[in-house]
Design a protein around this motif. Structure first.
Motif, mmCIF file in Angstrom:
data_model
loop_
_atom_site.group_PDB
_atom_site.id
_atom_site.type_symbol
_atom_site.label_atom_id
_atom_site.label_comp_id
_atom_site.label_asym_id
_atom_site.label_seq_id
_atom_site.Cartn_x
_atom_site.Cartn_y
_atom_site.Cartn_z
ATOM 1 N N ALA A 152 -10.734 -5.875 -7.780
ATOM 2 C CA ALA A 152 -9.502 -6.836 -8.050
ATOM 3 C C ALA A 152 -8.816 -6.273 -9.146
ATOM 4 O O ALA A 152 -7.570 -6.412 -9.098
ATOM 5 C CB ALA A 152 -10.134 -7.884 -8.298
ATOM 6 N N ASN A 153 -9.268 -5.758 -10.454
ATOM 7 C CA ASN A 153 -8.550 -5.553 -11.399
ATOM 8 C C ASN A 153 -7.376 -4.336 -11.009
ATOM 9 O O ASN A 153 -6.393 -4.223 -11.456
ATOM 10 C CB ASN A 153 -9.480 -5.069 -12.656
ATOM 11 N N ALA A 192 -3.312 -4.367 -11.115
ATOM 12 C CA ALA A 192 -2.846 -3.328 -11.989
ATOM 13 C C ALA A 192 -1.645 -2.654 -11.086
ATOM 14 O O ALA A 192 -0.635 -2.595 -11.558
ATOM 15 C CB ALA A 192 -3.666 -2.340 -12.397
ATOM 16 N N GLU A 193 -2.091 -2.547 -9.815
ATOM 17 C CA GLU A 193 -0.917 -1.957 -8.950
ATOM 18 C C GLU A 193 0.087 -2.934 -9.001
ATOM 19 O O GLU A 193 1.485 -2.553 -8.584
ATOM 20 C CB GLU A 193 -1.517 -1.678 -7.604
ATOM 21 N N GLU A 194 -0.143 -4.132 -8.610
ATOM 22 C CA GLU A 194 0.994 -5.228 -8.317
ATOM 23 C C GLU A 194 1.909 -5.184 -9.394
ATOM 24 O O GLU A 194 3.082 -5.224 -9.267
ATOM 25 C CB GLU A 194 0.437 -6.492 -7.822
ATOM 26 N N LEU A 253 6.983 -3.869 -12.192
ATOM 27 C CA LEU A 253 7.676 -3.101 -13.335
ATOM 28 C C LEU A 253 8.762 -2.239 -12.815
ATOM 29 O O LEU A 253 9.693 -2.054 -13.295
ATOM 30 C CB LEU A 253 6.520 -2.512 -14.329
ATOM 31 N N GLU A 254 8.404 -1.398 -11.784
ATOM 32 C CA GLU A 254 9.030 -0.339 -11.160
ATOM 33 C C GLU A 254 10.248 -1.008 -10.611
ATOM 34 O O GLU A 254 11.522 -0.736 -10.829
ATOM 35 C CB GLU A 254 8.468 0.440 -10.071
#
Length: 81
Positions: free
Chosen positions: A26-27, A31-33, A38-39
């Protein structure tokens, strides 16, 4: 003899739940989202900065053209006297 598991029913009745692995997954997804967000925002900022840079250069060229026109007008008036 060992008792056999029946083929029916939920796998969650027999398999243990690994809470630590689920929490890590889940973490990682969070983090990917966040990274994707941010990108996306950085892309928007870069686009905005490019447009701003173009506008600044148009302003610089406009001021330079105005000054050149003023100098040309002064030279023409001086030549007519």
């Amino acid at each position: 003899m060992t008792p056999r598991r029946s083929e029916g029913g939920s796998r969650f009745l027999y398999d243990s739940f690994d809470a630590a692995a689920a929490r890590i997954e889940a973490n990682e997804r969070v983090a990917e989202e966040r990274w994707a967000g941010l990108e996306y925002r950085l892309g928007q900022i870069e686009t905005t900065l490019e447009r701003l840079e173009k506008r600044i250069w148009v302003g610089v060229y406009g001021v330079a053209a105005f000054l050149m026109a003023q100098m040309a007008e002064t030279v023409v008036q001086a030549a007519m006297r």
